[in-house]
Design a protein around this motif. Sequence first.
Motif, PDB file in Angstrom:
ATOM      1  N   VAL A 193      -7.034  -0.572  -9.827  1.00  0.00           N
ATOM      2  CA  VAL A 193      -7.679  -1.881  -9.775  1.00  0.00           C
ATOM      3  C   VAL A 193      -8.103  -2.189  -8.342  1.00  0.00           C
ATOM      4  CG1 VAL A 193      -6.217  -2.643 -11.691  1.00  0.00           C
ATOM      5  CG2 VAL A 193      -5.607  -3.276  -9.352  1.00  0.00           C
ATOM      6  N   ALA A 194      -9.165  -2.967  -8.229  1.00  0.00           N
ATOM      7  CA  ALA A 194      -9.642  -3.440  -6.935  1.00  0.00           C
ATOM      8  C   ALA A 194      -9.802  -4.950  -7.008  1.00  0.00           C
ATOM      9  CB  ALA A 194     -10.970  -2.785  -6.565  1.00  0.00           C
ATOM     10  N   VAL A 195      -9.142  -5.643  -6.096  1.00  0.00           N
ATOM     11  CA  VAL A 195      -9.254  -7.098  -5.997  1.00  0.00           C
ATOM     12  C   VAL A 195      -9.990  -7.411  -4.700  1.00  0.00           C
ATOM     13  CG1 VAL A 195      -7.998  -9.271  -5.837  1.00  0.00           C
ATOM     14  CG2 VAL A 195      -7.142  -7.447  -7.321  1.00  0.00           C
ATOM     15  N   ILE A 196     -11.061  -8.190  -4.794  1.00  0.00           N
ATOM     16  CA  ILE A 196     -11.912  -8.481  -3.643  1.00  0.00           C
ATOM     17  C   ILE A 196     -11.867  -9.971  -3.358  1.00  0.00           C
ATOM     18  CG2 ILE A 196     -14.241  -8.317  -2.681  1.00  0.00           C
ATOM     19  CD1 ILE A 196     -14.718  -6.059  -4.789  1.00  0.00           C
ATOM     20  N   ARG A 197     -11.496 -10.315  -2.132  1.00  0.00           N
ATOM     21  CA  ARG A 197     -11.505 -11.712  -1.694  1.00  0.00           C
ATOM     22  C   ARG A 197     -12.007 -11.761  -0.254  1.00  0.00           C
ATOM     23  NH1 ARG A 197      -6.200 -15.450  -1.908  1.00  0.00           N
ATOM     24  NH2 ARG A 197      -6.671 -15.380  -4.154  1.00  0.00           N
ATOM     25  N   GLY A 198     -13.061 -12.523  -0.026  1.00  0.00           N
ATOM     26  CA  GLY A 198     -13.615 -12.597   1.321  1.00  0.00           C
ATOM     27  C   GLY A 198     -14.042 -11.225   1.788  1.00  0.00           C
ATOM     28  N   ILE A 239     -15.001   4.016  -1.744  1.00  0.00           N
ATOM     29  CA  ILE A 239     -15.965   3.133  -1.096  1.00  0.00           C
ATOM     30  C   ILE A 239     -17.010   3.970  -0.375  1.00  0.00           C
ATOM     31  CG2 ILE A 239     -14.686   2.911   1.093  1.00  0.00           C
ATOM     32  CD1 ILE A 239     -15.528  -0.080   1.090  1.00  0.00           C
ATOM     33  N   SER A 240     -18.250   3.480  -0.380  1.00  0.00           N
ATOM     34  CA  SER A 240     -19.327   4.116   0.377  1.00  0.00           C
ATOM     35  C   SER A 240     -19.601   3.285   1.616  1.00  0.00           C
ATOM     36  CB  SER A 240     -20.602   4.226  -0.477  1.00  0.00           C
ATOM     37  OG  SER A 240     -21.678   4.729   0.304  1.00  0.00           O
ATOM     38  N   ARG A 241     -19.384   3.886   2.774  1.00  0.00           N
ATOM     39  CA  ARG A 241     -19.652   3.241   4.062  1.00  0.00           C
ATOM     40  C   ARG A 241     -20.693   4.072   4.795  1.00  0.00           C
ATOM     41  NH1 ARG A 241     -14.730   1.168   7.723  1.00  0.00           N
ATOM     42  NH2 ARG A 241     -14.858  -0.478   6.125  1.00  0.00           N
ATOM     43  N   LYS A 242     -21.901   3.539   4.884  1.00  0.00           N
ATOM     44  CA  LYS A 242     -23.033   4.256   5.485  1.00  0.00           C
ATOM     45  C   LYS A 242     -23.231   5.616   4.828  1.00  0.00           C
ATOM     46  CE  LYS A 242     -23.881   4.000   9.865  1.00  0.00           C
ATOM     47  NZ  LYS A 242     -23.776   4.105  11.350  1.00  0.00           N
ATOM     48  N   GLY A 243     -23.043   5.664   3.507  1.00  0.00           N
ATOM     49  CA  GLY A 243     -23.260   6.884   2.760  1.00  0.00           C
ATOM     50  C   GLY A 243     -22.093   7.849   2.757  1.00  0.00           C
ATOM     51  N   GLN A 244     -21.035   7.530   3.497  1.00  0.00           N
ATOM     52  CA  GLN A 244     -19.858   8.398   3.540  1.00  0.00           C
ATOM     53  C   GLN A 244     -18.825   7.885   2.550  1.00  0.00           C
ATOM     54  OE1 GLN A 244     -19.166  11.260   5.390  1.00  0.00           O
ATOM     55  NE2 GLN A 244     -17.281  11.343   4.166  1.00  0.00           N
ATOM     56  N   ALA A 245     -18.283   8.806   1.746  1.00  0.00           N
ATOM     57  CA  ALA A 245     -17.266   8.446   0.757  1.00  0.00           C
ATOM     58  C   ALA A 245     -15.887   8.420   1.390  1.00  0.00           C
ATOM     59  CB  ALA A 245     -17.289   9.436  -0.402  1.00  0.00           C
ATOM     60  N   TYR A 246     -15.160   7.330   1.141  1.00  0.00           N
ATOM     61  CA  TYR A 246     -13.768   7.204   1.575  1.00  0.00           C
ATOM     62  C   TYR A 246     -12.927   6.821   0.366  1.00  0.00           C
ATOM     63  CZ  TYR A 246     -15.630   7.003   6.336  1.00  0.00           C
ATOM     64  OH  TYR A 246     -16.279   7.275   7.520  1.00  0.00           O
ATOM     65  N   ASN A 247     -11.887   7.600   0.128  1.00  0.00           N
ATOM     66  CA  ASN A 247     -10.992   7.289  -0.980  1.00  0.00           C
ATOM     67  C   ASN A 247     -10.109   6.103  -0.623  1.00  0.00           C
ATOM     68  OD1 ASN A 247     -12.055   9.442  -2.327  1.00  0.00           O
ATOM     69  ND2 ASN A 247     -10.228  10.735  -2.201  1.00  0.00           N
ATOM     70  N   LEU A 248     -10.078   5.115  -1.495  1.00  0.00           N
ATOM     71  CA  LEU A 248      -9.189   3.969  -1.311  1.00  0.00           C
ATOM     72  C   LEU A 248      -7.931   4.094  -2.158  1.00  0.00           C
ATOM     73  CD1 LEU A 248     -11.711   0.976  -1.176  1.00  0.00           C
ATOM     74  CD2 LEU A 248     -10.902   2.474   0.663  1.00  0.00           C
ATOM     75  N   SER A 249      -7.795   5.213  -2.848  1.00  0.00           N
ATOM     76  CA  SER A 249      -6.589   5.475  -3.632  1.00  0.00           C
ATOM     77  C   SER A 249      -6.257   6.956  -3.540  1.00  0.00           C
ATOM     78  CB  SER A 249      -6.794   5.070  -5.097  1.00  0.00           C
ATOM     79  OG  SER A 249      -7.818   5.849  -5.687  1.00  0.00           O
ATOM     80  N   ILE A 290      -8.354  -5.096  -1.899  1.00  0.00           N
ATOM     81  CA  ILE A 290      -6.984  -4.647  -2.120  1.00  0.00           C
ATOM     82  C   ILE A 290      -6.999  -3.757  -3.348  1.00  0.00           C
ATOM     83  CG2 ILE A 290      -4.593  -5.319  -2.459  1.00  0.00           C
ATOM     84  CD1 ILE A 290      -7.043  -7.958  -1.312  1.00  0.00           C
ATOM     85  N   VAL A 291      -6.632  -2.501  -3.169  1.00  0.00           N
ATOM     86  CA  VAL A 291      -6.655  -1.521  -4.251  1.00  0.00           C
ATOM     87  C   VAL A 291      -5.227  -1.178  -4.645  1.00  0.00           C
ATOM     88  CG1 VAL A 291      -7.329   0.821  -4.937  1.00  0.00           C
ATOM     89  CG2 VAL A 291      -8.860  -0.565  -3.508  1.00  0.00           C
ATOM     90  N   VAL A 294       8.832   9.046 -13.913  1.00  0.00           N
ATOM     91  CA  VAL A 294       7.463   8.531 -13.821  1.00  0.00           C
ATOM     92  C   VAL A 294       7.573   7.039 -13.559  1.00  0.00           C
ATOM     93  CG1 VAL A 294       5.322   8.089 -15.088  1.00  0.00           C
ATOM     94  CG2 VAL A 294       6.478  10.296 -15.324  1.00  0.00           C
ATOM     95  N   THR A 295       6.800   6.525 -12.639  1.00  0.00           N
ATOM     96  CA  THR A 295       6.881   5.112 -12.287  1.00  0.00           C
ATOM     97  C   THR A 295       5.503   4.455 -12.363  1.00  0.00           C
ATOM     98  OG1 THR A 295       7.508   3.536 -10.549  1.00  0.00           O
ATOM     99  CG2 THR A 295       6.619   5.646  -9.823  1.00  0.00           C
ATOM    100  N   ALA A 296       5.517   3.175 -12.675  1.00  0.00           N
ATOM    101  CA  ALA A 296       4.281   2.388 -12.645  1.00  0.00           C
ATOM    102  C   ALA A 296       4.033   1.803 -11.263  1.00  0.00           C
ATOM    103  CB  ALA A 296       4.356   1.254 -13.676  1.00  0.00           C
ATOM    104  N   ASN A 297       4.941   2.023 -10.324  1.00  0.00           N
ATOM    105  CA  ASN A 297       4.839   1.449  -8.982  1.00  0.00           C
ATOM    106  C   ASN A 297       3.560   1.949  -8.301  1.00  0.00           C
ATOM    107  OD1 ASN A 297       5.664   0.025  -6.681  1.00  0.00           O
ATOM    108  ND2 ASN A 297       6.716   1.813  -5.840  1.00  0.00           N
ATOM    109  N   PRO A 298       2.628   1.057  -7.980  1.00  0.00           N
ATOM    110  CA  PRO A 298       1.345   1.517  -7.443  1.00  0.00           C
ATOM    111  C   PRO A 298       1.367   1.669  -5.928  1.00  0.00           C
ATOM    112  CG  PRO A 298       1.263  -0.846  -7.743  1.00  0.00           C
ATOM    113  CD  PRO A 298       2.635  -0.412  -8.206  1.00  0.00           C
ATOM    114  N   ASP A 299       0.518   2.555  -5.417  1.00  0.00           N
ATOM    115  CA  ASP A 299       0.146   2.496  -4.006  1.00  0.00           C
ATOM    116  C   ASP A 299      -0.751   1.277  -3.823  1.00  0.00           C
ATOM    117  OD1 ASP A 299       1.460   4.775  -3.140  1.00  0.00           O
ATOM    118  OD2 ASP A 299      -0.257   6.084  -3.514  1.00  0.00           O
ATOM    119  N   ILE A 300      -0.563   0.565  -2.713  1.00  0.00           N
ATOM    120  CA  ILE A 300      -1.415  -0.566  -2.381  1.00  0.00           C
ATOM    121  C   ILE A 300      -2.137  -0.247  -1.072  1.00  0.00           C
ATOM    122  CG2 ILE A 300      -1.524  -3.027  -1.832  1.00  0.00           C
ATOM    123  CD1 ILE A 300      -0.653  -2.520  -4.696  1.00  0.00           C
ATOM    124  N   ASN A 301      -3.444  -0.346  -1.107  1.00  0.00           N
ATOM    125  CA  ASN A 301      -4.261  -0.075   0.076  1.00  0.00           C
ATOM    126  C   ASN A 301      -5.148  -1.286   0.325  1.00  0.00           C
ATOM    127  OD1 ASN A 301      -5.565   1.142   2.210  1.00  0.00           O
ATOM    128  ND2 ASN A 301      -6.768   2.553   0.953  1.00  0.00           N
TER     129      ASN A 301
END
Length: 356
Positions: free
Chosen positions: A165-170, A185-195, A174-175, A249-256
Motif C-alpha cells: 500500500v502507498a499512502v500519500i499526504r502532502g 517510483i519514477s524520479r526523472k525516469g529512474q526507477a527506485y523501489n519503495l518496497s 508512506i509505503v 510467516v508474518t504480516a508485519n510490513p516494512d514501512i518506507n
Amino acid sequence: MGIYLSTPKTDKFSENGENDKLRFGLSSMQGWRASMEDAHAALPDLDECTSFFGVYDGHGGKVVAKFCAKFLHTQVLKNGAYSNGDLGTSIRKSFMRMDEMMQGQRGWRELSVLGDKINKFTGMIEGLIWSPRGSESNNHEDDWAFEEGPHSDFSGPTSGCTACVAVIRGNKIIVGNAGDSRCVISRKGQAYNLSRDHKPELEAERERILKAGGFIHGGRVNGSLNLARAIGDMEFKQNKFLPPEKQIVTANPDINIVELCDEDEFIVLACDGIWDCMSSQQLVDFIHEHINNETSLSAVCEKVLDKCLAPSTLGGEGCDNMTMILVQFKKPIPSSDAVTEQSSQSTPESESQSAD
C-alpha cells in the motif's frame, strides 16, 4: 504453479480518478489463471488531505485479498496513530489487525461472504476451515473486538495474500509492504523501489523462519509458500510462544517513508504477475513510452498487462493474475504539513540496492 485455463481471460477491470494533487489509473486481468485472486483499493481521497492505494495478491483463494481490499484502509483511518499524524504506525498496525480480525467469528462470516464457493460438508471456503459453535455464535452483538479470542473455533484462513500500500499526504509517501507485490517510483525516469520483496532466502526472513521452527525447502517456507510475509496463512502463525511479528510467516510490513520532490513523476503498485515479467526499470521505461500517447492512465496499465501476458502456459511467466495501479503526481508537489513519522528510510532505494 497453479491450474491454468485453456485460453486466457483477457477481459480487464479498469478505473481512473483524480483530485487536485494526483491522478490515477488501474487495471486488473485474470489471465491464464483458473480464478482471479487479486484485489485492490484506490481512494484518492481517503480523507481531505490523504490518498490511499493498495494491491493485494491472493494465494490459495481470493477471500483474504478481498478482505484486505475492503477493510485495511478503514483500519488505517481508525487507528489512533493516524489521527496523531503517525501514518507509518497506523499502516503497520492495520496490516497486523487484518490477521486479528479474520480470526474471530465475525471474520469468518465476512470471509464467507467474500468467497463464492463453500462445501457444506467440510465447512471449507477457499482455504477456510471453521468448526461452528452452534447457536452460541449468534448470541452476541456482531462486534470485532468481542468475537476475537480463544472462545472462537476459527483460527483464521489458511489462504493468504501479499499487501503493498502507498499512502500519500502532502509531499510524503508512506509505503507498507508484506510479500512480493511492489511499489516503484519514477524520479526523472529512474526507477527506485519503495518496497522490498519478502522472499524466504533473504537473510532476515530466513533467520525469523528458522527461529520460529520453520524450514525452507526449494525456496519455499515449509516447502509450500514462496513468500516470507503475508496476511492470512494462519497455519504458519500458530506458535503461541511468539508474537505475531516473529512467526514463521508474518504480516508485519516494512514501512518506507519518502519525501517527494518535483522530479518525481509517478508511482506504480503492482502484484508479482507484473514483476515476474518486467524489472522495475523496464516497467518505468515502458510507461514513459506510452503515458503521453494514451487517453487515460488505465489505458497505459492495460498495455502493460497485454505486454506481460504469455502466449502460452509453457514458460510460467506471464501466466499469473495481474493488477497494476499507476499514480501520477500533479506539479508542483505540494509542501507537507508536519507529519510525525518514524521512517525506515528517507530517500528512495535504487533498484540495484534492493535486488534480491
